[in-house]
Write a protein that holds these residues in place. Structure first.
Motif, PDB file in Angstrom:
ATOM      1  N   TYR A 200      18.393  24.507  35.910  1.00 23.31           N
ATOM      2  CA  TYR A 200      19.755  25.025  36.087  1.00 23.31           C
ATOM      3  C   TYR A 200      20.469  24.281  37.217  1.00 23.31           C
ATOM      4  O   TYR A 200      21.559  23.738  37.023  1.00 23.31           O
TER       5      TYR A 200
ATOM      6  N   LEU B 107      32.228  27.193  30.523  1.00 26.51           N
ATOM      7  CA  LEU B 107      31.328  28.168  31.147  1.00 26.51           C
ATOM      8  C   LEU B 107      29.982  28.263  30.435  1.00 26.51           C
ATOM      9  O   LEU B 107      29.085  28.957  30.923  1.00 26.51           O
TER      10      LEU B 107
ATOM     11  N   THR C  84      28.079  36.839  41.089  1.00 31.91           N
ATOM     12  CA  THR C  84      29.195  37.646  40.590  1.00 31.91           C
ATOM     13  C   THR C  84      28.641  38.834  39.814  1.00 31.91           C
ATOM     14  O   THR C  84      27.603  38.715  39.156  1.00 31.91           O
TER      15      THR C  84
ATOM     16  N   ASP D 121      30.783  29.875  21.437  1.00 34.87           N
ATOM     17  CA  ASP D 121      29.584  30.488  22.035  1.00 34.87           C
ATOM     18  C   ASP D 121      28.445  30.427  21.023  1.00 34.87           C
ATOM     19  O   ASP D 121      28.661  30.579  19.822  1.00 34.87           O
TER      20      ASP D 121
ATOM     21  N   ASP E   2      27.235  25.595  19.286  1.00 34.02           N
ATOM     22  CA  ASP E   2      26.419  25.220  20.429  1.00 34.02           C
ATOM     23  C   ASP E   2      27.058  24.002  21.090  1.00 34.02           C
ATOM     24  O   ASP E   2      27.280  22.991  20.411  1.00 34.02           O
TER      25      ASP E   2
ATOM     26  N   PHE F  43      29.310  37.193  30.081  1.00 32.89           N
ATOM     27  CA  PHE F  43      29.813  38.147  31.085  1.00 32.89           C
ATOM     28  C   PHE F  43      31.125  37.647  31.708  1.00 32.89           C
ATOM     29  O   PHE F  43      32.190  38.249  31.516  1.00 32.89           O
ATOM     30  N   VAL F  44      31.089  36.522  32.415  1.00 33.54           N
ATOM     31  CA  VAL F  44      32.299  36.023  33.085  1.00 33.54           C
ATOM     32  C   VAL F  44      33.324  35.578  32.051  1.00 33.54           C
ATOM     33  O   VAL F  44      34.519  35.912  32.153  1.00 33.54           O
TER      34      VAL F  44
ATOM     35  N   PHE G 178      23.566  33.001  22.943  1.00 33.67           N
ATOM     36  CA  PHE G 178      22.215  33.043  23.529  1.00 33.67           C
ATOM     37  C   PHE G 178      22.130  34.232  24.502  1.00 33.67           C
ATOM     38  O   PHE G 178      21.263  35.097  24.364  1.00 33.67           O
ATOM     39  N   THR G 179      23.036  34.282  25.453  1.00 36.55           N
ATOM     40  CA  THR G 179      23.107  35.459  26.337  1.00 36.55           C
ATOM     41  C   THR G 179      24.403  36.228  26.125  1.00 36.55           C
ATOM     42  O   THR G 179      24.545  37.336  26.631  1.00 36.55           O
ATOM     43  N   GLY G 180      25.336  35.651  25.407  1.00 35.55           N
ATOM     44  CA  GLY G 180      26.611  36.327  25.155  1.00 35.55           C
ATOM     45  C   GLY G 180      26.499  37.327  24.016  1.00 35.55           C
ATOM     46  O   GLY G 180      25.537  37.293  23.241  1.00 35.55           O
TER      47      GLY G 180
ATOM     48  N   LYS H  59      23.459  21.575  36.684  1.00 35.86           N
ATOM     49  CA  LYS H  59      24.830  21.764  37.176  1.00 35.86           C
ATOM     50  C   LYS H  59      25.237  20.640  38.122  1.00 35.86           C
ATOM     51  O   LYS H  59      26.395  20.243  38.176  1.00 35.86           O
TER      52      LYS H  59
HETATM   53  N1  LIG Z   1      27.390  35.178  36.972  1.00 44.94           N
HETATM   54  C1  LIG Z   1      27.198  34.515  38.073  1.00 44.94           C
HETATM   55  O1  LIG Z   1      26.852  35.104  39.101  1.00 44.94           O
HETATM   56  C2  LIG Z   1      27.399  33.022  38.117  1.00 44.94           C
HETATM   57  C3  LIG Z   1      27.186  32.364  39.331  1.00 44.94           C
HETATM   58  C4  LIG Z   1      27.353  30.996  39.377  1.00 44.94           C
HETATM   59  C5  LIG Z   1      27.746  30.303  38.256  1.00 44.94           C
HETATM   60  N2  LIG Z   1      27.954  30.969  37.094  1.00 44.94           N
HETATM   61  C6  LIG Z   1      28.328  30.158  35.918  1.00 44.94           C
HETATM   62  O2  LIG Z   1      29.349  30.804  35.201  1.00 44.94           O
HETATM   63  C7  LIG Z   1      29.152  30.610  33.792  1.00 44.94           C
HETATM   64  C8  LIG Z   1      29.140  31.950  33.087  1.00 44.94           C
HETATM   65  O3  LIG Z   1      28.091  32.747  33.609  1.00 44.94           O
HETATM   66  P1  LIG Z   1      27.825  34.231  33.104  1.00 44.94           P
HETATM   67  O4  LIG Z   1      27.343  35.009  34.258  1.00 44.94           O
HETATM   68  O5  LIG Z   1      28.986  34.700  32.332  1.00 44.94           O
HETATM   69  O6  LIG Z   1      26.575  33.978  32.161  1.00 44.94           O
HETATM   70  P2  LIG Z   1      26.318  34.491  30.686  1.00 44.94           P
HETATM   71  O7  LIG Z   1      24.910  34.129  30.380  1.00 44.94           O
HETATM   72  O8  LIG Z   1      26.723  35.915  30.541  1.00 44.94           O
HETATM   73  O9  LIG Z   1      27.319  33.623  29.853  1.00 44.94           O
HETATM   74  C9  LIG Z   1      27.026  32.333  29.391  1.00 44.94           C
HETATM   75  C10 LIG Z   1      27.567  32.207  27.982  1.00 44.94           C
HETATM   76  O10 LIG Z   1      27.310  30.895  27.506  1.00 44.94           O
HETATM   77  C11 LIG Z   1      26.743  30.989  26.204  1.00 44.94           C
HETATM   78  N3  LIG Z   1      25.918  29.801  26.011  1.00 44.94           N
HETATM   79  C12 LIG Z   1      24.775  29.466  26.647  1.00 44.94           C
HETATM   80  N4  LIG Z   1      24.315  28.291  26.199  1.00 44.94           N
HETATM   81  C13 LIG Z   1      25.209  27.860  25.263  1.00 44.94           C
HETATM   82  C14 LIG Z   1      25.294  26.715  24.431  1.00 44.94           C
HETATM   83  N5  LIG Z   1      24.360  25.760  24.465  1.00 44.94           N
HETATM   84  N6  LIG Z   1      26.342  26.612  23.587  1.00 44.94           N
HETATM   85  C15 LIG Z   1      27.281  27.569  23.521  1.00 44.94           C
HETATM   86  N7  LIG Z   1      27.250  28.689  24.283  1.00 44.94           N
HETATM   87  C16 LIG Z   1      26.226  28.818  25.149  1.00 44.94           C
HETATM   88  C17 LIG Z   1      25.962  32.277  26.216  1.00 44.94           C
HETATM   89  O11 LIG Z   1      25.698  32.803  24.934  1.00 44.94           O
HETATM   90  C18 LIG Z   1      26.895  33.173  27.005  1.00 44.94           C
HETATM   91  O12 LIG Z   1      27.865  33.780  26.201  1.00 44.94           O
HETATM   92  C19 LIG Z   1      27.856  29.836  33.642  1.00 44.94           C
HETATM   93  O13 LIG Z   1      28.144  28.481  33.458  1.00 44.94           O
HETATM   94  C20 LIG Z   1      27.159  30.028  34.956  1.00 44.94           C
HETATM   95  O14 LIG Z   1      26.345  28.944  35.289  1.00 44.94           O
HETATM   96  C21 LIG Z   1      27.779  32.307  36.999  1.00 44.94           C
END
Ligand SMILES: NC(=O)c1ccc[n+]([C@@H]2O[C@H](COP(=O)([O-])OP(=O)(O)OC[C@H]3O[C@@H](n4cnc5c(N)ncnc54)[C@H](O)[C@@H]3O)[C@@H](O)[C@H]2O)c1
Length: 393
Positions: free
Chosen positions: A209, A137, A239, A97, A122, A77-78, A100-102, A213
Motif C-alpha cells: 500500500y 480513489l 478518516t 468501482d 477494475d 467509504f470516502v 472489492f471493498t465498496g 501510493k
Molecule cells: N479512509 C482513510 O482513512 C484513508 C486514509 C488515507 C488514504 N485513503 C485513500 O482514500 C481512498 C478511498 O479510501 P476509502 O477509505 O474510501 O477506502 P474503501 O476501501 O472504502 O474504498 C476504496 C474503493 O475502491 C474500490 N477499488 C479497490 N480496488 C479497485 C480496483 N482495482 N478497481 C476499481 N475499484 C477498486 C473499492 O471497491 C472501494 O469502493 C483510497 O485510495 C485510500 O488509499 C483513505
C-alpha cells in the motif's frame, strides 16, 4: 368517481358515457404532465434507501458550469461521500468501482438520477470516458483488506494510476490522487509536513500500500512534467464516518463495534501510540477545494487533533455507554508510533481546515454502526491479519 384509466375506485372497469368521459387527448396530457413532474423530481434529489434514508437535493447547474466528473472507488467509504457532494452541487458523476471493498448500497440512492452513472470496472484495466475531472480513489484503504492480495493492491496503485493518468492526458482532464499519510511510513518527524520524505519499510507487510501510493505520486508528477497533465495530490490522514466498512479492522470501526456489543475492546500494543482522526465531511471539503484550487504540490488533509489509542478507546466506550473491557494484544508489525498531520499547507494554499470535532463525528458514526450491528445481528470485528472484505454488494 373514475380515474383516468377508466378504472372505478372499487377496481371494476367502467364504460365512459359520452357526457362524463375525459377525452383521450386530455388523459394523455395529464399522464404526460405527471411523467414530466416525476422525472423532474427524480432529477432533483436522491431516493431514500435503507443505507441512505435522508434525501439529498441536487441543484440544477447551467451547462457551462456543470462538469463531468469521474470518481474511481466511488462506491467505497470516502468515494461515496464525495459523490454525494458532487451530485448535490449539480455535476454529472461517473463512478468506476470493482466492489472489492465498496458496496453498491453506498451509491444506490443515486442510481435513478440522470446525472449519475455506475460502471463496474477494475482500474487496472484501461477505460476511455469523456470527463473534465478525475478523483482517483480506487484502492482498498484498510490494512487487513489491502494485505489480503498485496499483488493486486500494488497493481491497483500502479497500473490503476497509470490508466487514469493516461485517460487524463487523453481527454485533458484534471486528476486528483487520493494519496495517504502512509507514505510517511513510521515517521521520525512529528507532526508530518509535506516536505518530509518518510520512513517506509519497502518489504514490510504495509509496503504494498505505502510504496504503491508513493510510486503513484511519482507517476503523477512525471505525467505533469512530461505531458502537462493537471494534477492534484491529497495526502489523506485517518478518516472516519458513516459507510465505513464494518470489517475495516481499524480502531474507529473496531472500537465502536466492540463497544456497541459490550465485547472486549482490543488494543494492539500498549495503546500509548497516537493517531489523529478526521471526519469524512471535512475530507470531502478538502478534496473538492484542492481539486478546484491552483496548488499542485502534495497537500496533507487531516485533523491534527491527536489522541493516544488508550484515550480514544475510552472516549468511544463512554460515548457508546458500554461496559466493554479494554484488553491488550501484541503490537502489529510496522504500525507507526505517531501520526499527526501538519496542515499549514492546506490552510495557506486551499484555505482548508477541519471544522467537525472528533466528538461530533463520532456521534454520527456510532449511529451508523448501531444500524449495521442491528442489521447484521452480530459483527465480529476484523483483527490485524489480512482478510477478504466481507459483506454484500
Ligand atoms: N479512509 C482513510 O482513512 C484513508 C486514509 C488515507 C488514504 N485513503 C485513500 O482514500 C481512498 C478511498 O479510501 P476509502 O477509505 O474510501 O477506502 P474503501 O476501501 O472504502 O474504498 C476504496 C474503493 O475502491 C474500490 N477499488 C479497490 N480496488 C479497485 C480496483 N482495482 N478497481 C476499481 N475499484 C477498486 C473499492 O471497491 C472501494 O469502493 C483510497 O485510495 C485510500 O488509499 C483513505
Amino acid at each position: 368517481m373514475s380515474d383516468l384509466d377508466g378504472q372505478s375506485s372499487n377496481g371494476h372497469k367502467q364504460r365512459w358515457n359520452s357526457a362524463s368521459a375525459p377525452d383521450d387527448h386530455e388523459a394523455k396530457r395529464i399522464r404526460l404532465e405527471r411523467f414530466v413532474a416525476d422525472q423532474q423530481l427524480l432529477a432533483s434529489q436522491s431516493i431514500p434507501t435503507p443505507h441512505t434514508p435522508h434525501v439529498i437535493n441536487t441543484v440544477r447547474l447551467p451547462d457551462a458550469s456543470r462538469k463531468k466528473i469521474l470518481v474511481t472507488g466511488g462506491a467505497g467509504f470516502v468515494g461515496s461521500h464525495l459523490v454525494d457532494r458532487l451530485m448535490a452541487d449539480g455535476h454529472e458523476v461517473v463512478v468506476l468501482d470493482n466492489f472489492f471493498t465498496g458496496r453498491k448500497a453506498n451509491v444506490e440512492h443515486w442510481l435513478h438520477h440522470p446525472n449519475f452513472s455506475l460502471v463496474r470496472h477494475d482500474v487496472t484495466l484501461p477505460i476511455l470516458l469523456e470527463v473534465d475531472q478525475i478523483y482517483h480513489l480506487a484502492c482498498p484503504a484498510s490494512p487487513p483488506h489491502y494485505q489480503y492480495n498485496p499483488v493486486k493492491t500494488i497493481k491497483t496503485s500502479t497500473m490503476g494510476t497509470i490508466n487514469m493518468l493516461g485517460l487524463a492526458k487523453r481527454v485533458k482532464a484534471r486528476i486528483l490522487l487520493a494519496s495517504t499519510s502512509e507514505i510517511y511510513g513510521d515517521p521520525t518527524v512529528h507532526p508530518q509536513p509535506e516536505s518530509y520524505w518518510g520512513n517506509v519499510n519497502t518489504i514490510g507487510v504495509r509496503a504494498c500500500y505505502d510504496e504503491g501510493k508513493r510510486v503513484a505520486e511519482t507517476m503523477m508528477y512525471a505525467y505533469k512534467s512530461q505531458n502537462n497533465v493537471e494534477i492534484r495530490v491529497a495526502r489523506i490522514f485517518n478518516t472516519f464516518g458513516p459507510r465505513m466498512h464494518p470489517n475495516d479492522g481499524r480502531v474507529v470501526s473496531n472500537f465502536i463495534i466492540q463497544s456497541l456489543q459490550n465485547k472486549d475492546i482490543t488494543i494492539y500494543g500498549d495503546g500509548t501510540y497516537t493517531r489523529s482522526f478526521q471526519y469524512v465531511d471535512d475530507l470531502v471539503n478538502g478534496l473538492i477545494k484542492l481539486m478546484n484550487g491552483n496548488y499542485d504540490m502534495p497537500v496533507n488533509i487531516g485533523n491534527p487533533d491527536e489522541y493516544t489509542i488508550n484515550d480514544f478507546a475510552t472516549k468511544i466506550r463512554d460515548m457508546c455507554g458500554s461496559k466493554s473491557e479494554i484488553v491488550y494484544l501484541p503490537k502489529v508489525a510496522d504500525d507507526p508510533t505517531q501520526r499527526k498531520a501538519d496542515i499549514t499547507t492546506a490552510k495557506r494554499e486551499i484555505d482548508w481546515e477541519p471544522t467537525v470535532t472528533v466528538d461530533e463525528g463520532l456521534k454520527k458514526t456510532i449511529e451508523y454502526f448501531k444500524g449495521e450491528v442491528e442489521a447484521a445481528g452480530e459483527i465480529i470485528p476484523t483483527g490485524p491479519d489480512a482478510v477478504k472484505p466481507k459483506g454484500g454488494k
